[in-house]
Design a protein around this motif. Structure first.
Motif, PDB file in Angstrom:
ATOM      1  N   ILE A   1      32.825  25.704  28.648  1.00 34.34           N
ATOM      2  CA  ILE A   1      33.898  25.115  28.086  1.00 34.34           C
ATOM      3  C   ILE A   1      35.177  25.882  28.375  1.00 34.34           C
ATOM      4  CG2 ILE A   1      35.097  24.123  25.954  1.00 34.34           C
ATOM      5  CD1 ILE A   1      32.357  23.541  24.829  1.00 34.34           C
ATOM      6  N   GLY A   2      35.214  27.045  28.116  1.00 35.01           N
ATOM      7  CA  GLY A   2      36.337  28.035  28.753  1.00 35.01           C
ATOM      8  C   GLY A   2      36.733  27.582  29.992  1.00 35.01           C
ATOM      9  N   PHE A   3      35.670  27.738  30.883  1.00 37.34           N
ATOM     10  CA  PHE A   3      36.059  28.026  32.406  1.00 37.34           C
ATOM     11  C   PHE A   3      36.347  26.479  32.813  1.00 37.34           C
ATOM     12  CE2 PHE A   3      33.189  31.950  32.410  1.00 37.34           C
ATOM     13  CZ  PHE A   3      34.143  32.328  33.085  1.00 37.34           C
ATOM     14  N   ALA A   4      35.915  25.351  32.216  1.00 41.87           N
ATOM     15  CA  ALA A   4      36.343  23.885  32.482  1.00 41.87           C
ATOM     16  C   ALA A   4      37.711  23.887  31.962  1.00 41.87           C
ATOM     17  CB  ALA A   4      35.332  22.997  31.815  1.00 41.87           C
ATOM     18  N   LEU A   5      38.042  24.302  30.890  1.00 37.62           N
ATOM     19  CA  LEU A   5      39.620  24.120  30.489  1.00 37.62           C
ATOM     20  C   LEU A   5      40.402  25.137  31.277  1.00 37.62           C
ATOM     21  CD1 LEU A   5      39.072  24.080  26.524  1.00 37.62           C
ATOM     22  CD2 LEU A   5      39.829  22.198  27.955  1.00 37.62           C
ATOM     23  N   GLY A   6      39.927  26.088  31.694  1.00 36.27           N
ATOM     24  CA  GLY A   6      40.861  26.880  32.465  1.00 36.27           C
ATOM     25  C   GLY A   6      41.108  26.111  33.920  1.00 36.27           C
ATOM     26  N   THR A   7      40.007  25.682  34.493  1.00 37.10           N
ATOM     27  CA  THR A   7      40.101  25.069  35.707  1.00 37.10           C
ATOM     28  C   THR A   7      41.138  23.653  35.889  1.00 37.10           C
ATOM     29  OG1 THR A   7      38.020  25.939  36.094  1.00 37.10           O
ATOM     30  CG2 THR A   7      38.924  24.244  37.624  1.00 37.10           C
ATOM     31  N   VAL A   8      40.867  23.088  34.932  1.00 38.51           N
ATOM     32  CA  VAL A   8      41.538  21.633  34.398  1.00 38.51           C
ATOM     33  C   VAL A   8      43.239  21.974  34.208  1.00 38.51           C
ATOM     34  CG1 VAL A   8      41.692  19.617  33.091  1.00 38.51           C
ATOM     35  CG2 VAL A   8      39.607  20.500  33.871  1.00 38.51           C
ATOM     36  N   THR A   9      43.341  22.817  33.373  1.00 37.38           N
ATOM     37  CA  THR A   9      44.871  22.946  32.809  1.00 37.38           C
ATOM     38  C   THR A   9      45.463  24.154  33.568  1.00 37.38           C
ATOM     39  OG1 THR A   9      44.044  24.767  31.303  1.00 37.38           O
ATOM     40  CG2 THR A   9      43.961  22.465  30.574  1.00 37.38           C
ATOM     41  N   GLU A  10      44.498  24.787  34.473  1.00 42.51           N
ATOM     42  CA  GLU A  10      45.100  25.939  35.157  1.00 42.51           C
ATOM     43  C   GLU A  10      45.839  27.072  34.402  1.00 42.51           C
ATOM     44  OE1 GLU A  10      47.908  24.364  38.339  1.00 42.51           O
ATOM     45  OE2 GLU A  10      46.295  23.365  39.030  1.00 42.51           O
ATOM     46  N   ILE A  11      45.261  27.202  33.329  1.00 42.23           N
ATOM     47  CA  ILE A  11      45.736  28.409  32.330  1.00 42.23           C
ATOM     48  C   ILE A  11      44.569  29.428  32.223  1.00 42.23           C
ATOM     49  CG2 ILE A  11      46.242  29.140  29.918  1.00 42.23           C
ATOM     50  CD1 ILE A  11      47.162  26.279  29.410  1.00 42.23           C
TER      51      ILE A  11
ATOM     52  N   LEU B   1      40.415  43.050  30.620  1.00 49.25           N
ATOM     53  CA  LEU B   1      40.622  43.742  31.421  1.00 49.25           C
ATOM     54  C   LEU B   1      40.795  43.032  32.804  1.00 49.25           C
ATOM     55  CD1 LEU B   1      38.813  47.063  31.156  1.00 49.25           C
ATOM     56  CD2 LEU B   1      41.210  46.698  30.853  1.00 49.25           C
ATOM     57  N   VAL B   2      39.870  41.833  32.968  1.00 50.02           N
ATOM     58  CA  VAL B   2      39.771  40.988  34.098  1.00 50.02           C
ATOM     59  C   VAL B   2      40.689  39.966  33.900  1.00 50.02           C
ATOM     60  CG1 VAL B   2      38.243  39.441  35.207  1.00 50.02           C
ATOM     61  CG2 VAL B   2      37.596  41.737  34.355  1.00 50.02           C
ATOM     62  N   ARG B   3      41.419  39.497  34.953  1.00 50.85           N
ATOM     63  CA  ARG B   3      42.585  38.428  34.802  1.00 50.85           C
ATOM     64  C   ARG B   3      41.722  37.275  35.615  1.00 50.85           C
ATOM     65  NH1 ARG B   3      46.613  36.430  37.996  1.00 50.85           N
ATOM     66  NH2 ARG B   3      48.232  35.207  36.923  1.00 50.85           N
ATOM     67  N   PHE B   4      41.545  36.045  35.256  1.00 50.50           N
ATOM     68  CA  PHE B   4      41.005  34.993  36.049  1.00 50.50           C
ATOM     69  C   PHE B   4      42.154  34.196  36.417  1.00 50.50           C
ATOM     70  CE2 PHE B   4      37.293  35.789  33.737  1.00 50.50           C
ATOM     71  CZ  PHE B   4      36.301  36.073  34.658  1.00 50.50           C
ATOM     72  N   GLY B   5      42.194  33.859  37.797  1.00 55.12           N
ATOM     73  CA  GLY B   5      43.256  33.004  38.309  1.00 55.12           C
ATOM     74  C   GLY B   5      42.677  31.732  38.480  1.00 55.12           C
ATOM     75  N   ALA B   6      43.516  30.460  38.137  1.00 51.94           N
ATOM     76  CA  ALA B   6      43.115  29.098  38.036  1.00 51.94           C
ATOM     77  C   ALA B   6      43.707  28.569  39.221  1.00 51.94           C
ATOM     78  CB  ALA B   6      43.152  28.358  36.723  1.00 51.94           C
TER      79      ALA B   6
ATOM     80  N   HIS C   1      39.712  31.148  30.246  1.00 53.79           N
ATOM     81  CA  HIS C   1      38.440  31.818  30.806  1.00 53.79           C
ATOM     82  C   HIS C   1      38.270  33.076  29.678  1.00 53.79           C
ATOM     83  CE1 HIS C   1      39.017  30.306  35.014  1.00 53.79           C
ATOM     84  NE2 HIS C   1      39.289  29.128  33.771  1.00 53.79           N
ATOM     85  N   ASN C   2      39.376  34.107  29.757  1.00 52.45           N
ATOM     86  CA  ASN C   2      39.246  35.233  28.799  1.00 52.45           C
ATOM     87  C   ASN C   2      39.072  34.887  27.324  1.00 52.45           C
ATOM     88  OD1 ASN C   2      40.984  35.661  31.316  1.00 52.45           O
ATOM     89  ND2 ASN C   2      41.054  37.371  30.805  1.00 52.45           N
ATOM     90  N   ALA C   3      39.591  33.833  27.057  1.00 52.10           N
ATOM     91  CA  ALA C   3      39.182  33.593  25.503  1.00 52.10           C
ATOM     92  C   ALA C   3      37.818  33.024  25.362  1.00 52.10           C
ATOM     93  CB  ALA C   3      40.114  32.389  24.890  1.00 52.10           C
ATOM     94  N   ALA C   4      37.135  32.456  26.256  1.00 47.22           N
ATOM     95  CA  ALA C   4      35.741  32.213  26.118  1.00 47.22           C
ATOM     96  C   ALA C   4      34.949  33.373  26.103  1.00 47.22           C
ATOM     97  CB  ALA C   4      35.348  31.183  27.389  1.00 47.22           C
ATOM     98  N   LEU C   5      35.151  34.382  26.986  1.00 48.59           N
ATOM     99  CA  LEU C   5      34.414  35.621  26.939  1.00 48.59           C
ATOM    100  C   LEU C   5      34.836  36.494  25.831  1.00 48.59           C
ATOM    101  CD1 LEU C   5      34.823  36.734  30.799  1.00 48.59           C
ATOM    102  CD2 LEU C   5      32.599  36.087  29.840  1.00 48.59           C
ATOM    103  N   MET C   6      35.942  36.565  25.471  1.00 46.19           N
ATOM    104  CA  MET C   6      36.182  37.151  24.198  1.00 46.19           C
ATOM    105  C   MET C   6      35.497  36.832  23.014  1.00 46.19           C
ATOM    106  SD  MET C   6      40.195  38.344  22.995  1.00 46.19           S
ATOM    107  CE  MET C   6      40.536  38.059  24.741  1.00 46.19           C
ATOM    108  N   LEU C   7      35.494  35.328  22.655  1.00 46.81           N
ATOM    109  CA  LEU C   7      34.987  34.894  21.661  1.00 46.81           C
ATOM    110  C   LEU C   7      33.178  35.077  21.808  1.00 46.81           C
ATOM    111  CD1 LEU C   7      35.221  32.959  19.378  1.00 46.81           C
ATOM    112  CD2 LEU C   7      34.778  31.060  20.601  1.00 46.81           C
ATOM    113  N   CYS C   8      32.725  34.814  22.789  1.00 43.86           N
ATOM    114  CA  CYS C   8      31.453  35.249  23.035  1.00 43.86           C
ATOM    115  C   CYS C   8      30.908  36.725  22.707  1.00 43.86           C
ATOM    116  CB  CYS C   8      30.639  35.029  24.501  1.00 43.86           C
ATOM    117  SG  CYS C   8      30.624  33.239  24.902  1.00 43.86           S
ATOM    118  N   GLY C   9      31.725  37.876  23.062  1.00 42.67           N
ATOM    119  CA  GLY C   9      31.747  39.119  22.748  1.00 42.67           C
ATOM    120  C   GLY C   9      31.796  39.241  21.187  1.00 42.67           C
TER     121      GLY C   9
END
Length: 82
Positions: A19-29, A77-82, A33-41
């Motif tokens: 869901i985080g990667f899909a939202l990041g890709t659709v909204t280009e924010i 630390l990792v920045r995902f570009g959309a 991506h980072n919030a989804a990984l943070m929430l899983c951690g």
């Protein structure tokens, strides 16, 4: 609420990451991506569930928590570009 098993928690994290990667890709924010990984951690830190074969070992829960902390630090630390 019953406790989640290892498999259920892993599936929950995979769905959250999808869901985080899909939202990041659709909204280009890229922060989605980072919030989804943070929430899983955070889920693994708050509710550490070791795999079935490691349940009886005394350090298993701490190892799972350390893995969750590594996920949180990696998402910061990792920045995902959309």
């Amino acid at each position: 609420m019953d406790k989640l098993s290892f498999n259920q928690q892993m599936i929950l994290c995979i769905v959250l990451m999808f869901i985080g990667f899909a939202l990041g890709t659709v909204t280009e924010i890229g922060w989605f991506h980072n919030a989804a990984l943070m929430l899983c951690g955070l889920i693994w830190v708050i509710h550490p569930v070791p795999p079935h074969l490691r349940e009886l070992q005394p350090t298993a829960q701490w190892e799972v928590r350390i893995g969750g902390i590594i996920l949180i630090i990696g998402s910061l630390l990792v920045r995902f570009g959309a």
